[in-house]
Design an enzyme around this catalytic site. Structure first.
Site, PDB file in Angstrom:
ATOM      1  N   CYS A 123      11.384 -34.945  -4.972  1.00  0.00           N
ATOM      2  CA  CYS A 123      12.073 -34.294  -3.857  1.00  0.00           C
ATOM      3  C   CYS A 123      13.573 -34.568  -3.914  1.00  0.00           C
ATOM      4  CB  CYS A 123      11.498 -34.766  -2.534  1.00  0.00           C
ATOM      5  SG  CYS A 123      11.523 -36.565  -2.319  1.00  0.00           S
ATOM      6  N   HIS A 183      11.398 -39.337   1.989  1.00  0.00           N
ATOM      7  CA  HIS A 183      11.388 -37.968   1.475  1.00  0.00           C
ATOM      8  C   HIS A 183      12.831 -37.458   1.462  1.00  0.00           C
ATOM      9  CE1 HIS A 183       9.719 -34.138   0.405  1.00  0.00           C
ATOM     10  NE2 HIS A 183       9.940 -33.550   1.568  1.00  0.00           N
ATOM     11  N   ASN A 200      12.335 -27.479   2.954  1.00  0.00           N
ATOM     12  CA  ASN A 200      11.499 -28.488   2.324  1.00  0.00           C
ATOM     13  C   ASN A 200      11.129 -28.055   0.909  1.00  0.00           C
ATOM     14  OD1 ASN A 200      10.085 -30.904   2.268  1.00  0.00           O
ATOM     15  ND2 ASN A 200       8.280 -30.087   3.276  1.00  0.00           N
TER      16      ASN A 200
END
Length: 353
Positions: A159, A300, A320
């Site tokens: 990520c 994250h 996202n």
């Protein structure tokens, strides 16, 4: 016949002539079994024919169902976050953390708080967001055509690379007028150290790109494989072709979210570390509660591409990297002003040529 017996008989007969409502709770286990069978088919789960794992996953699925009910009970309006079944609903919270998130991100991120590129911003009150002057009440970089499509990191814990490269694409488009897809896989393979799909962090990646003068090349030239491979860049091509980072920041906007809004408008989208543990069953709406903002729970990385303070719940627009079917077409909305999900702890902006 004794009078007591007569009284009992009369009472019993009388009850037969009255409808007495008795609330019978539905058998949740039966309902859950049906829901789980549909869920396994919908997401084509690999354990469909493995009875032992099927049973184990069902138990975790049931915990998710009860948690979904609990989270939805906190909704205060139609705009509030709502929760339901996602591809992650058959995981325990710890599995979700280990498989999808970055448990060691606080350790990776802490070292940047003493670096020259780190700044801690302050304002008098984080709750005066609605009265911020000089910027529009609503701003979304997607409306300007400089935000690329939502990607899916799948089982690769990168990520940090997806969010950073997404912002680099946007900043290049803002400067040059063309939205150009850059290579995430290049970052996964070529970033030195224990990174790749095993985890990394935004600030380390930006620091490496700036100091090494490594070029970010196109997605077509270095396509995504969703695994950590050997770096395929030559020493000469790495520094001569593609876009390059010329500057970056890695800042804290805790207690200064109004300044973060200003940065979004005046500079561009940013990458941010967040705590996404409560997103496991998120479907849409604005997250307002139960999303810890502590630096120690960051796990994250995402992109912030805009905000809306004119909404009934002022919120950030978060891009996202779990695919376009997760959340609201791949996006998540987080309320502004309380450092929810740790959104303001470590925010990175960058410049690119």
């Amino acid at each position: 016949m004794e009078w007591r017996t007569v009284v009992v008989i009369v009472l019993v007969v009388s009850l037969c002539f009255f409808m007495i409502p008795i609330k019978v709770e539905p058998d949740k286990n039966v309902e859950d079994v049906k829901l789980f069978a549909n869920y396994v088919d919908q997401y084509n789960k690999s354990y469909k024919n493995d009875s032992a794992e099927y049973k184990e996953r069902f138990e975790r699925f049931q915990k998710s169902l009860r948690h979904i009910e609990k989270m939805n009970s906190f909704r205060t309006s139609q705009e509030s976050a709502y929760y339901g079944l996602t591809e992650f609903s058959d995981l325990s919270e710890d599995e979700f953390l280990q498989r999808t998130l970055l448990p060691d991100l606080p350790l990776r991120g802490q070292k940047h708080t003493t670096a020259s590129y780190y700044h801690r911003h302050f304002t008098n009150s984080v709750h005066r967001v609605k009265r911020v002057t000089g910027i529009p009440s609503k701003f979304d970089w997607r409306d300007r055509g400089v935000v690329g499509p939502v990607q899916n990191q799948e089982s690769c814990g990168a990520c940090w690379a997806f969010s950073t490269i997404g912002v680099a694409e946007s900043m290049y488009a803002i400067k040059n007028g063309t939205l150009y897809p850059f290579s995430v896989q290049e970052m996964i393979d070529c970033m030195p150290g224990d990174y790749g799909c095993q985890g990394g962090d935004i600030c380390s990646l930006l620091s490496w790109l700036l100091i090494s003068k490594i070029s970010i090349i196109s997605e077509n030239a270095y396509p995504l494989t969703w695994r950590t491979d050997a770096c395929r860049l030559s020493k000469t091509s790495a520094k001569t072709s593609g876009a390059k980072i010329t500057d970056f920041t890695c800042d804290s906007f805790v207690n200064a979210e109004s300044e973060l809004l200003t940065l979004l408008v005046t500079h561009g989208p940013v990458a941010a570390a967040v705590n996404a543990i409560s997103w496991q069953n998120y479907l849409g709406g604005v997250i307002q509660y139960h999303c810890d903002g502590s630096f120690n729970y960051l796990n994250h990385a995402v992109q912030i591409v805009g905000y809306d303070t004119s909404a009934s719940i002022p919120h950030y627009i978060i891009k996202n990297s779990w695919g376009s079917t997760f959340g609201n077409k791949g996006y998540i909305y987080i309320a502004i002003g309380k450092n929810l999900c740790g959104i303001a702890n470590q925010v990175s902006s960058l410049d690119i040529v």
